[in-house]
Design a protein around this motif. Structure first.
Motif, PDB file in Angstrom:
ATOM      1  N   GLY A  42      45.226  12.458  29.204  1.00  0.00           N
ATOM      2  CA  GLY A  42      44.976  12.936  27.852  1.00  0.00           C
ATOM      3  C   GLY A  42      43.521  13.214  27.554  1.00  0.00           C
ATOM      4  O   GLY A  42      43.162  13.496  26.429  1.00  0.00           O
ATOM      5  N   SER A  43      42.652  13.129  28.549  1.00  0.00           N
ATOM      6  CA  SER A  43      41.224  13.275  28.304  1.00  0.00           C
ATOM      7  C   SER A  43      40.654  14.572  28.870  1.00  0.00           C
ATOM      8  O   SER A  43      39.450  14.706  29.032  1.00  0.00           O
ATOM      9  N   ALA A  44      41.506  15.526  29.188  1.00  0.00           N
ATOM     10  CA  ALA A  44      41.021  16.778  29.765  1.00  0.00           C
ATOM     11  C   ALA A  44      40.174  17.546  28.760  1.00  0.00           C
ATOM     12  O   ALA A  44      40.434  17.536  27.563  1.00  0.00           O
ATOM     13  N   LYS A  45      39.156  18.232  29.256  1.00  0.00           N
ATOM     14  CA  LYS A  45      38.297  19.015  28.384  1.00  0.00           C
ATOM     15  C   LYS A  45      38.970  20.342  28.056  1.00  0.00           C
ATOM     16  O   LYS A  45      39.590  20.958  28.911  1.00  0.00           O
ATOM     17  N   PRO A  46      38.829  20.804  26.819  1.00  0.00           N
ATOM     18  CA  PRO A  46      39.460  22.072  26.439  1.00  0.00           C
ATOM     19  C   PRO A  46      38.671  23.270  26.942  1.00  0.00           C
ATOM     20  O   PRO A  46      37.481  23.182  27.236  1.00  0.00           O
ATOM     21  N   ASN A  47      39.353  24.397  27.048  1.00  0.00           N
ATOM     22  CA  ASN A  47      38.689  25.669  27.281  1.00  0.00           C
ATOM     23  C   ASN A  47      38.399  26.290  25.921  1.00  0.00           C
ATOM     24  O   ASN A  47      39.053  25.965  24.934  1.00  0.00           O
ATOM     25  N   PHE A  48      37.429  27.197  25.863  1.00  0.00           N
ATOM     26  CA  PHE A  48      37.219  27.885  24.599  1.00  0.00           C
ATOM     27  C   PHE A  48      36.837  29.336  24.830  1.00  0.00           C
ATOM     28  O   PHE A  48      36.353  29.713  25.898  1.00  0.00           O
ATOM     29  N   VAL A  49      37.107  30.141  23.813  1.00  0.00           N
ATOM     30  CA  VAL A  49      36.881  31.584  23.868  1.00  0.00           C
ATOM     31  C   VAL A  49      36.003  31.980  22.692  1.00  0.00           C
ATOM     32  O   VAL A  49      36.231  31.540  21.558  1.00  0.00           O
ATOM     33  N   LEU A  50      35.003  32.818  22.963  1.00  0.00           N
ATOM     34  CA  LEU A  50      34.085  33.275  21.925  1.00  0.00           C
ATOM     35  C   LEU A  50      34.082  34.792  21.850  1.00  0.00           C
ATOM     36  O   LEU A  50      34.143  35.473  22.877  1.00  0.00           O
ATOM     37  N   SER A  51      34.003  35.300  20.631  1.00  0.00           N
ATOM     38  CA  SER A  51      33.911  36.743  20.450  1.00  0.00           C
ATOM     39  C   SER A  51      32.501  37.219  20.778  1.00  0.00           C
ATOM     40  O   SER A  51      31.555  36.424  20.871  1.00  0.00           O
ATOM     41  N   ASN A  52      32.354  38.515  20.922  1.00  0.00           N
ATOM     42  CA  ASN A  52      31.042  39.092  21.225  1.00  0.00           C
ATOM     43  C   ASN A  52      30.029  38.741  20.140  1.00  0.00           C
ATOM     44  O   ASN A  52      28.876  38.408  20.438  1.00  0.00           O
ATOM     45  N   GLU A  53      30.447  38.796  18.890  1.00  0.00           N
ATOM     46  CA  GLU A  53      29.526  38.492  17.793  1.00  0.00           C
ATOM     47  C   GLU A  53      29.125  37.019  17.795  1.00  0.00           C
ATOM     48  O   GLU A  53      27.970  36.681  17.502  1.00  0.00           O
ATOM     49  N   ALA A  54      30.046  36.138  18.137  1.00  0.00           N
ATOM     50  CA  ALA A  54      29.715  34.713  18.230  1.00  0.00           C
ATOM     51  C   ALA A  54      28.691  34.477  19.334  1.00  0.00           C
ATOM     52  O   ALA A  54      27.765  33.672  19.181  1.00  0.00           O
ATOM     53  N   MET A  55      28.841  35.179  20.442  1.00  0.00           N
ATOM     54  CA  MET A  55      27.887  35.052  21.541  1.00  0.00           C
ATOM     55  C   MET A  55      26.515  35.587  21.140  1.00  0.00           C
ATOM     56  O   MET A  55      25.480  35.025  21.527  1.00  0.00           O
ATOM     57  N   ARG A  56      26.495  36.655  20.366  1.00  0.00           N
ATOM     58  CA  ARG A  56      25.213  37.196  19.903  1.00  0.00           C
ATOM     59  C   ARG A  56      24.501  36.181  19.018  1.00  0.00           C
ATOM     60  O   ARG A  56      23.285  35.966  19.150  1.00  0.00           O
ATOM     61  N   LEU A  57      25.243  35.544  18.127  1.00  0.00           N
ATOM     62  CA  LEU A  57      24.656  34.521  17.263  1.00  0.00           C
ATOM     63  C   LEU A  57      24.134  33.348  18.091  1.00  0.00           C
ATOM     64  O   LEU A  57      23.071  32.792  17.796  1.00  0.00           O
ATOM     65  N   PHE A  58      24.882  32.979  19.112  1.00  0.00           N
ATOM     66  CA  PHE A  58      24.434  31.877  19.965  1.00  0.00           C
ATOM     67  C   PHE A  58      23.116  32.234  20.650  1.00  0.00           C
ATOM     68  O   PHE A  58      22.181  31.433  20.686  1.00  0.00           O
ATOM     69  N   SER A  59      23.048  33.438  21.197  1.00  0.00           N
ATOM     70  CA  SER A  59      21.866  33.855  21.941  1.00  0.00           C
ATOM     71  C   SER A  59      20.632  33.960  21.058  1.00  0.00           C
ATOM     72  O   SER A  59      19.527  33.593  21.472  1.00  0.00           O
ATOM     73  N   THR A  60      20.806  34.443  19.833  1.00  0.00           N
ATOM     74  CA  THR A  60      19.660  34.706  18.963  1.00  0.00           C
ATOM     75  C   THR A  60      19.337  33.570  18.000  1.00  0.00           C
ATOM     76  O   THR A  60      18.198  33.452  17.539  1.00  0.00           O
ATOM     77  N   LYS A  61      20.319  32.715  17.708  1.00  0.00           N
ATOM     78  CA  LYS A  61      20.115  31.719  16.660  1.00  0.00           C
ATOM     79  C   LYS A  61      20.272  30.278  17.127  1.00  0.00           C
ATOM     80  O   LYS A  61      19.593  29.379  16.619  1.00  0.00           O
ATOM     81  N   LEU A  62      21.143  30.040  18.097  1.00  0.00           N
ATOM     82  CA  LEU A  62      21.479  28.666  18.456  1.00  0.00           C
ATOM     83  C   LEU A  62      20.778  28.155  19.707  1.00  0.00           C
ATOM     84  O   LEU A  62      20.390  26.989  19.772  1.00  0.00           O
ATOM     85  N   PHE A  63      20.625  28.998  20.688  1.00  0.00           N
ATOM     86  CA  PHE A  63      20.067  28.546  21.959  1.00  0.00           C
ATOM     87  C   PHE A  63      18.635  28.042  21.776  1.00  0.00           C
ATOM     88  O   PHE A  63      17.775  28.744  21.261  1.00  0.00           O
ATOM     89  N   GLY A  64      18.393  26.803  22.184  1.00  0.00           N
ATOM     90  CA  GLY A  64      17.071  26.209  22.052  1.00  0.00           C
ATOM     91  C   GLY A  64      16.763  25.665  20.675  1.00  0.00           C
ATOM     92  O   GLY A  64      15.664  25.156  20.439  1.00  0.00           O
ATOM     93  N   ASN A  65      17.722  25.740  19.751  1.00  0.00           N
ATOM     94  CA  ASN A  65      17.527  25.238  18.390  1.00  0.00           C
ATOM     95  C   ASN A  65      18.079  23.814  18.313  1.00  0.00           C
ATOM     96  O   ASN A  65      19.288  23.610  18.197  1.00  0.00           O
TER      97      ASN A  65
END
Length: 319
Positions: free
Chosen positions: A197-220
């Motif tokens: 019961g402890s398996a890690k989930p997979n996740f899917v991100l849209s292109n816009e979510a990835m853009r936000l991650f790259s420009t706003k979240l990474f290193g923050n």
């Protein structure tokens, strides 16, 4: 004469007193500064480590097979792995579902895989100090979008012990707009109590979510701070950026069931034998929990991946 000498004595005494007090104050201030700095390092160790870790993507080797893959399309899939799984899980995933993604790649820590396997050694310079899963996940997301392609509709983060039915995933995603920030997590809720019961989930991100991650979240470090559970940490990052996250688990009304246990072991009495007893007693309760539009299975070994591939894609049952 006495009064003059006494006055000079008082002046000298005052001078040394002031100097002593000044030195004591300076020493006290330095002590406070060092204590505060020490506490900051202890409390923010993960943030400091993250800034160091995220700069270590150097000497990356990308295989010929990975370089030949298209740079735009519908589904970009990546699997985080390490050298200890190069001879089992990596080979099994490469021979099964990964090739059904327009772009499918392994991120690993060495460059000793064959060139006909799509991989990139983005973790080659990384140490295994502490729990690095969270930081490695951030590096993988950033590398996928910035260094490989920002032209995919969807980006699928897959754990190395999972089997993904890519066709069902694409069917699920067709109702969503990749130009809107989406974060889909396919959780794993066990149908029985066991270590599976402890398996890690997979996740899917849209292109816009990835853009936000790259420009706003990474290193923050404020919006995207460390979490011992890398999956929860990444989900929190996107929540902090205002991205609505959808967490899909076992549901009778959704075609997004994620299995968190080894099906073969589920028939074994050592693991409560819930499925085994259910089938023996002709119970429909368990089989009803398996959606016909299943997307992912978890805690799957390399041999089980190949078995699933054989049963689903190479055997046809005659009517």
């Amino acid at each position: 004469m006495f009064f003059v000498a006494n006055s000079n004595f008082k002046t000298n005494n005052s001078y040394w007193y002031i100097l002593k007090q000044t030195l004591q104050f300076i020493f006290f201030a330095i002590s406070i500064f060092l204590c505060v700095r020490f506490l900051y390092i202890v409390v923010n160790e993960d943030a400091i480590y993250s800034r160091t870790f995220l700069k270590l993507v150097t000497n990356v080797h990308t295989s010929k097979q990975a370089l030949s893959l298209p740079r735009r399309g519908n589904l970009f899939c990546f699997v985080m792995t390490s050298r200890k799984h190069h001879k089992d899980r990596v080979l099994a995933i490469n021979q099964t579902f990964l090739r059904r993604c327009e772009y499918g790649i392994f991120y690993t820590d060495t460059d000793d895989l064959e060139e006909d396997i799509p991989y990139s050694s983005i973790f080659k310079s990384h140490t295994e100090e502490g729990n690095a899963d969270f930081w490695k996940s951030l590096v993988a997301l950033k590398h996928s979008y910035d260094n490989i392609s920002s032209q995919y509709d969807w980006y699928n983060f897959i754990n190395e012990d999972s089997f993904v039915l890519v066709e069902n995933l694409k069917h699920f995603l067709k109702d969503f707009n990749p130009k809107i920030p989406h974060f889909f997590m396919f959780t794993v809720k066990p149908l029985m109590k066991s270590r599976y019961g402890s398996a890690k989930p997979n996740f899917v991100l849209s292109n816009e979510a990835m853009r936000l991650f790259s420009t706003k979240l990474f290193g923050n470090d404020t919006l995207c701070s460390y979490n011992l559970d890398s999956s929860i940490g990444i989900e929190n990052c996107f929540k902090n950026a205002g991205v609505k996250t959808r967490n899909y688990g076992n549901s009778e009304n959704h075609h997004d069931l994620g299995l968190s246990f080894d099906v073969q072991q589920s028939f074994n009495d050592k693991h409560n034998g819930l499925l085994r007893s259910a089938f023996i007693n002709h119970s429909k309760q368990i089989t009803n929990r398996f959606s016909q539009q299943l997307i992912s299975l978890h805690h799957i070994s390399a041999s089980q991946m190949l078995t699933i591939e054989l049963l689903l894609y190479h055997i046809q049952v005659s009517p």
